[in-house]
Design a protein around this motif. Structure first.
Motif, PDB file in Angstrom:
ATOM      1  N   ASN A   1     -40.511 -97.233 -80.367  1.00 29.94           N
ATOM      2  CA  ASN A   1     -39.709 -98.437 -80.136  1.00 29.94           C
ATOM      3  C   ASN A   1     -38.478 -98.149 -79.277  1.00 29.94           C
ATOM      4  O   ASN A   1     -37.355 -98.553 -79.588  1.00 29.94           O
ATOM      5  CB  ASN A   1     -39.282 -99.058 -81.472  1.00 29.94           C
ATOM      6  N   ILE A   2     -38.683 -97.412 -78.177  1.00 28.63           N
ATOM      7  CA  ILE A   2     -37.612 -97.059 -77.246  1.00 28.63           C
ATOM      8  C   ILE A   2     -37.529 -98.119 -76.148  1.00 28.63           C
ATOM      9  O   ILE A   2     -38.549 -98.514 -75.576  1.00 28.63           O
ATOM     10  CB  ILE A   2     -37.887 -95.679 -76.615  1.00 28.63           C
ATOM     11  N   SER A   3     -36.334 -98.570 -75.833  1.00 29.76           N
ATOM     12  CA  SER A   3     -36.154 -99.534 -74.746  1.00 29.76           C
ATOM     13  C   SER A   3     -36.360 -98.845 -73.397  1.00 29.76           C
ATOM     14  O   SER A   3     -36.016 -97.667 -73.233  1.00 29.76           O
ATOM     15  CB  SER A   3     -34.758-100.151 -74.785  1.00 29.76           C
ATOM     16  N   VAL A   4     -36.890 -99.594 -72.428  1.00 28.44           N
ATOM     17  CA  VAL A   4     -37.140 -99.056 -71.090  1.00 28.44           C
ATOM     18  C   VAL A   4     -36.413 -99.901 -70.044  1.00 28.44           C
ATOM     19  O   VAL A   4     -36.602-101.119 -69.985  1.00 28.44           O
ATOM     20  CB  VAL A   4     -38.647 -99.019 -70.764  1.00 28.44           C
ATOM     21  N   LEU A   5     -35.591 -99.222 -69.241  1.00 32.45           N
ATOM     22  CA  LEU A   5     -34.912 -99.845 -68.109  1.00 32.45           C
ATOM     23  C   LEU A   5     -35.449 -99.220 -66.834  1.00 32.45           C
ATOM     24  O   LEU A   5     -35.453 -97.993 -66.696  1.00 32.45           O
ATOM     25  CB  LEU A   5     -33.403 -99.630 -68.205  1.00 32.45           C
ATOM     26  N   THR A   6     -35.905-100.039 -65.889  1.00 25.63           N
ATOM     27  CA  THR A   6     -36.391 -99.529 -64.612  1.00 25.63           C
ATOM     28  C   THR A   6     -35.371 -99.819 -63.513  1.00 25.63           C
ATOM     29  O   THR A   6     -34.628-100.794 -63.570  1.00 25.63           O
ATOM     30  CB  THR A   6     -37.737-100.161 -64.216  1.00 25.63           C
ATOM     31  N   VAL A   7     -35.361 -98.951 -62.499  1.00 22.93           N
ATOM     32  CA  VAL A   7     -34.409 -99.095 -61.401  1.00 22.93           C
ATOM     33  C   VAL A   7     -35.101 -98.851 -60.064  1.00 22.93           C
ATOM     34  O   VAL A   7     -35.971 -97.981 -59.950  1.00 22.93           O
ATOM     35  CB  VAL A   7     -33.208 -98.144 -61.570  1.00 22.93           C
TER      36      VAL A   7
ATOM     37  N   GLY B   1     -30.982 -83.084 -83.330  1.00 26.71           N
ATOM     38  CA  GLY B   1     -30.944 -84.134 -84.342  1.00 26.71           C
ATOM     39  C   GLY B   1     -30.867 -85.531 -83.760  1.00 26.71           C
ATOM     40  O   GLY B   1     -30.356 -86.452 -84.413  1.00 26.71           O
ATOM     41  N   LEU B   2     -31.397 -85.706 -82.557  1.00 25.61           N
ATOM     42  CA  LEU B   2     -31.307 -87.000 -81.869  1.00 25.61           C
ATOM     43  C   LEU B   2     -32.696 -87.570 -81.585  1.00 25.61           C
ATOM     44  O   LEU B   2     -33.680 -86.836 -81.455  1.00 25.61           O
ATOM     45  CB  LEU B   2     -30.559 -86.848 -80.537  1.00 25.61           C
ATOM     46  N   LYS B   3     -32.753 -88.892 -81.461  1.00 23.30           N
ATOM     47  CA  LYS B   3     -33.936 -89.606 -80.994  1.00 23.30           C
ATOM     48  C   LYS B   3     -33.511 -90.600 -79.928  1.00 23.30           C
ATOM     49  O   LYS B   3     -32.494 -91.280 -80.072  1.00 23.30           O
ATOM     50  CB  LYS B   3     -34.611 -90.369 -82.152  1.00 23.30           C
ATOM     51  N   ALA B   4     -34.299 -90.680 -78.857  1.00 25.33           N
ATOM     52  CA  ALA B   4     -33.971 -91.615 -77.785  1.00 25.33           C
ATOM     53  C   ALA B   4     -34.097 -93.058 -78.266  1.00 25.33           C
ATOM     54  O   ALA B   4     -35.036 -93.402 -78.983  1.00 25.33           O
ATOM     55  CB  ALA B   4     -34.893 -91.394 -76.594  1.00 25.33           C
ATOM     56  N   THR B   5     -33.151 -93.887 -77.863  1.00 21.68           N
ATOM     57  CA  THR B   5     -33.254 -95.335 -78.105  1.00 21.68           C
ATOM     58  C   THR B   5     -33.519 -96.089 -76.805  1.00 21.68           C
ATOM     59  O   THR B   5     -33.964 -97.231 -76.833  1.00 21.68           O
ATOM     60  CB  THR B   5     -31.958 -95.876 -78.733  1.00 21.68           C
ATOM     61  N   ALA B   6     -33.248 -95.449 -75.654  1.00 21.10           N
ATOM     62  CA  ALA B   6     -33.508 -96.076 -74.350  1.00 21.10           C
ATOM     63  C   ALA B   6     -33.788 -94.991 -73.322  1.00 21.10           C
ATOM     64  O   ALA B   6     -33.219 -93.900 -73.376  1.00 21.10           O
ATOM     65  CB  ALA B   6     -32.321 -96.921 -73.902  1.00 21.10           C
ATOM     66  N   ILE B   7     -34.687 -95.291 -72.385  1.00 17.97           N
ATOM     67  CA  ILE B   7     -34.994 -94.405 -71.265  1.00 17.97           C
ATOM     68  C   ILE B   7     -34.825 -95.206 -69.986  1.00 17.97           C
ATOM     69  O   ILE B   7     -35.322 -96.335 -69.880  1.00 17.97           O
ATOM     70  CB  ILE B   7     -36.421 -93.829 -71.343  1.00 17.97           C
ATOM     71  N   VAL B   8     -34.133 -94.616 -69.005  1.00 17.99           N
ATOM     72  CA  VAL B   8     -33.960 -95.257 -67.705  1.00 17.99           C
ATOM     73  C   VAL B   8     -34.790 -94.499 -66.685  1.00 17.99           C
ATOM     74  O   VAL B   8     -34.613 -93.281 -66.513  1.00 17.99           O
ATOM     75  CB  VAL B   8     -32.488 -95.281 -67.275  1.00 17.99           C
TER      76      VAL B   8
END
Length: 370
Positions: free
Chosen positions: A245-251, A216-223
């Motif tokens: 509309n998922i936020s993306v953080l790169t490392v 029952g979840l949807k991603a809001t951000a992916i790292v």
């Protein structure tokens, strides 16, 4: 305010990507590979509580088709589609027919690698029974070389950098009548296969979305970690398409932060790199086919220290996640951004964050604290 060492692009929140690939076709291909099954999605409730978010989930790629990294998804699709195009076979052809056609045509596969990509290319060459020659930089370690050779590939270690290994692999592929370079970074005149590899990585994102939905979840951000950028490209394409509309953080490691420095400078260029325990991310040039997507779709980008990555590996191992250095990088980045600039990826109590743990545990020299 203190220096955050975090690049932020607020306009990425409203940017959308026009997805032209039918990701179901890519996933259907992967499901035909020997031993395919989705990799685990593991919850870290302690981290979610620590950061004040709804959920933190780790996509654990430590055992993908019996290999210790996600790279086989891109390598297999890239090789398969390149050979079908060269031999005139349909994209739905079975693996045995594609291997036979490749051998009749005298196809020989080449690639450069820091480790996992090369082993994945070698594995697909093994599946299709075609010869593979892998080139590696001076940072190659004996254990990684041995693992690639165990897949049946020939390995050449060069005295230069990763980018120089790519150049050598390309030259070698051009010297053969049916040489095929399978590389996940593009350069002038070489864009088609890297694009296929980006498509191949979409399968782990489709899997993740389905696994979250069962809870029952949807991603809001992916790292996502960044090397040359093909996985990151796939992440942005997925996250910013179909109204997700998922936020993306790169490392990236501090010593090899090509994307971070390019985004900060606002221009694409190569940088010098130095050794890091995150070997698979030790790349000095962002793939040029990925750069335009990054400039528009990356919400935030940051760098991390080797020692912090080492501690994250220990933490993940203690929680049953078999992460290597590149795999643990996303956790370090999330904690850093949550502490210093949470709004850059729109973190709040409703956030569901996915960390891409891209490789399994491997040997490395533990860094010293400074």
């Amino acid at each position: 305010m203190p220096k955050t060492e975090i690049f932020s692009n607020p306009s990425a929140k409203s940017w959308s990507y026009a997805q032209e690939t039918d990701l179901a076709i890519v996933q259907s291909f992967h499901e035909r590979l020997p031993g395919y099954q989705p990799t685990p999605l593991v919850s870290l409730p302690d981290v979610a509580k620590e950061l004040g978010v709804k959920a933190v989930m780790v996509k654990d790629e430590s055992n993908r088709l019996s290999l210790p990294a996600f790279k086989i998804l891109g390598a297999s699709w890239g090789i398969f589609r390149a050979i079908t195009a060269k031999t005139g076979l349909d994209a739905k052809a079975d693996l045995e027919a594609v291997g036979l056609a490749a051998r009749k045509a005298g196809v020989m596969v080449f690639a450069a690698t820091e480790g996992n990509h090369g082993r994945a290319v070698a594995r697909m060459g093994n599946i299709l029974n075609v010869p593979v020659h892998i080139y590696m930089s001076r940072y190659a370690d004996n254990e990684t070389v041995a693992k690639i050779e165990s897949e049946g590939a020939r390995v050449t270690v060069l005295p230069g950098t990763y980018d120089e290994a790519v150049a050598s692999a390309f030259e070698a592929s051009q010297s053969q009548p049916n040489g095929l370079l399978i590389q996940d970074n593009a350069f002038q005149g070489y864009e088609e296969i890297p694009t296929l590899i980006v498509q191949g990585y979409s399968t782990l994102l489709v899997e993740t979305e389905c696994q979250l939905a069962t809870q029952g979840l949807k991603a809001t951000a992916i790292v996502t970690p960044i090397g040359v950028g093909s996985l990151g490209h796939a992440v942005v394409a997925f996250a910013k398409s179909d109204n997700r509309n998922i936020s993306v953080l790169t490392v990236e490691p501090e010593s090899a932060a090509c994307l971070y420095h390019n985004l900060k400078a606002g221009k694409w260029e190569s940088i010098d790199t130095s050794a890091t325990i995150m070997n698979g991310m030790n790349c000095g040039t962002v793939s040029p086919i990925s750069w335009p997507t990054f400039t528009k779709g990356v919400d935030a980008s940051t760098t991390i220290k080797d020692i912090d990555c080492h501690h994250a590996i220990e933490y993940l191992h203690s929680h049953g996640i078999n992460a290597g250095p590149c795999g643990a990088a996303a956790l370090v980045a999330l904690r850093k951004v949550a502490r210093q600039h949470p709004s850059s990826i729109h973190l709040d109590k409703k956030s569901v964050v996915v960390l891409l743990s891209t490789e399994g545990s491997r040997g490395y020299k533990a860094p010293e604290a400074h």
